[in-house]
Write an enzyme that holds these catalytic residues in place. Structure first.
Site, PDB file in Angstrom:
ATOM      1  N   GLU A  28      41.142  31.527  45.101  1.00 56.93           N
ATOM      2  CA  GLU A  28      42.196  31.828  44.128  1.00 56.93           C
ATOM      3  C   GLU A  28      43.524  31.205  44.553  1.00 56.93           C
ATOM      4  OE1 GLU A  28      42.502  36.014  43.090  1.00 56.93           O
ATOM      5  OE2 GLU A  28      40.365  36.279  43.500  1.00 56.93           O
ATOM      6  N   TYR A  75      35.215  38.715  49.774  1.00 56.40           N
ATOM      7  CA  TYR A  75      36.625  38.896  49.416  1.00 56.40           C
ATOM      8  C   TYR A  75      37.495  37.792  50.014  1.00 56.40           C
ATOM      9  CZ  TYR A  75      41.191  41.030  48.678  1.00 56.40           C
ATOM     10  OH  TYR A  75      42.499  41.252  48.307  1.00 56.40           O
TER      11      TYR A  75
END
Length: 243
Positions: free
Chosen positions: A176, A169
């Site tokens: 991102e 994560y």
């Protein structure tokens, strides 16, 4: 009082009448078969993304990863839209409040960043993004695919499902954010998707500032979602241990 009791008893009989049982069984079986097919189909898509990514990194380098995985990546990630629908209609238990922001952010990165600004496609962040996403989704979709098909999944897969995000994560989110940030100058220079005044709609829109707003949402949103997943991990592993 007696009339009320009789009415409640009649309603209970109707709700459990023999005619309703076959219909309930049909929908239960349809749900299970549909979700099994869905999970394993998307699993295959992400498996392809992972395999192509690793092979390209090994043979050609990170500059060529996106060009190799573009089609399966777009397909596999876009298929996640159905998960929002599954939550909305009650087909799965996952809350839409947790599913929507995660899927929306990924779709934005795939379509709004990588597809829209080719200048970013050779960046190393693309490789870390794709690897992080694909490993996560291979584990997740195989876990739910087995649960829907057989009613349970192996304990080792359950552990992977609720543990690998601890590393993947942060690497995925960092990739991102990195890609959105790197895209900012290209957004500002090209004015892509922006609408300037004057126009017949009397409306203006700047894609650059939208991206800045999305980056701002990542700051409180990412820790919140990470905390939610930590809570889910604690519950899932505790439940598995008690069983």
């Amino acid at each position: 009082m007696r009339h009320s009791s009789l009415s409640l008893y009649t309603l209970k009989l109707r709700s459990t009448s023999p005619n309703s049982l076959p219909m309930a069984g049909f929908f239960s079986n349809f749900r299970r078969i549909y979700l099994t097919i869905y999970n394993w189909t998307v699993f295959i898509g992400w498996l392809q993304v992972f395999y192509l990514s690793v092979m390209t990194l090994k043979q050609s380098g990170h500059e060529h990863v996106y060009a190799t995985v573009e089609k399966p990546l777009l397909w596999a990630q876009s298929a996640a839209v159905f998960e929002i629908l599954h939550g909305l209609i009650g087909l799965v238990r996952s809350p839409v409040s947790a599913t929507l922001p995660q899927i929306s952010s990924r779709l934005y990165v795939v379509w709004g960043i990588l597809c829209s600004f080719p200048e970013l496609r050779t960046h190393f962040f693309v490789s870390s993004l794709v690897i992080s996403w694909s490993i996560t989704e291979i584990i997740r979709y195989s876990f739910f695919g087995l649960k829907e098909a057989f009613g349970s999944a192996p304990s080792w897969l359950l552990w992977l499902r609720y543990s690998t995000f601890l590393i993947l994560y942060p690497t995925g989110i960092s990739s991102e954010v990195g890609l959105i940030y790197i895209a900012l100058p290209y957004m500002k220079e090209s004015l892509k998707y922006s609408i300037s005044m004057p126009n017949k709609w009397n409306f203006s829109f700047d894609y650059y500032y939208l991206a800045l707003g999305i980056l701002g949402v990542y700051v409180p949103g990412s820790p919140h979602l990470y905390g939610y997943m930590l809570g889910q991990r604690k519950k899932a592993l505790a439940k598995a241990k008690s069983e």
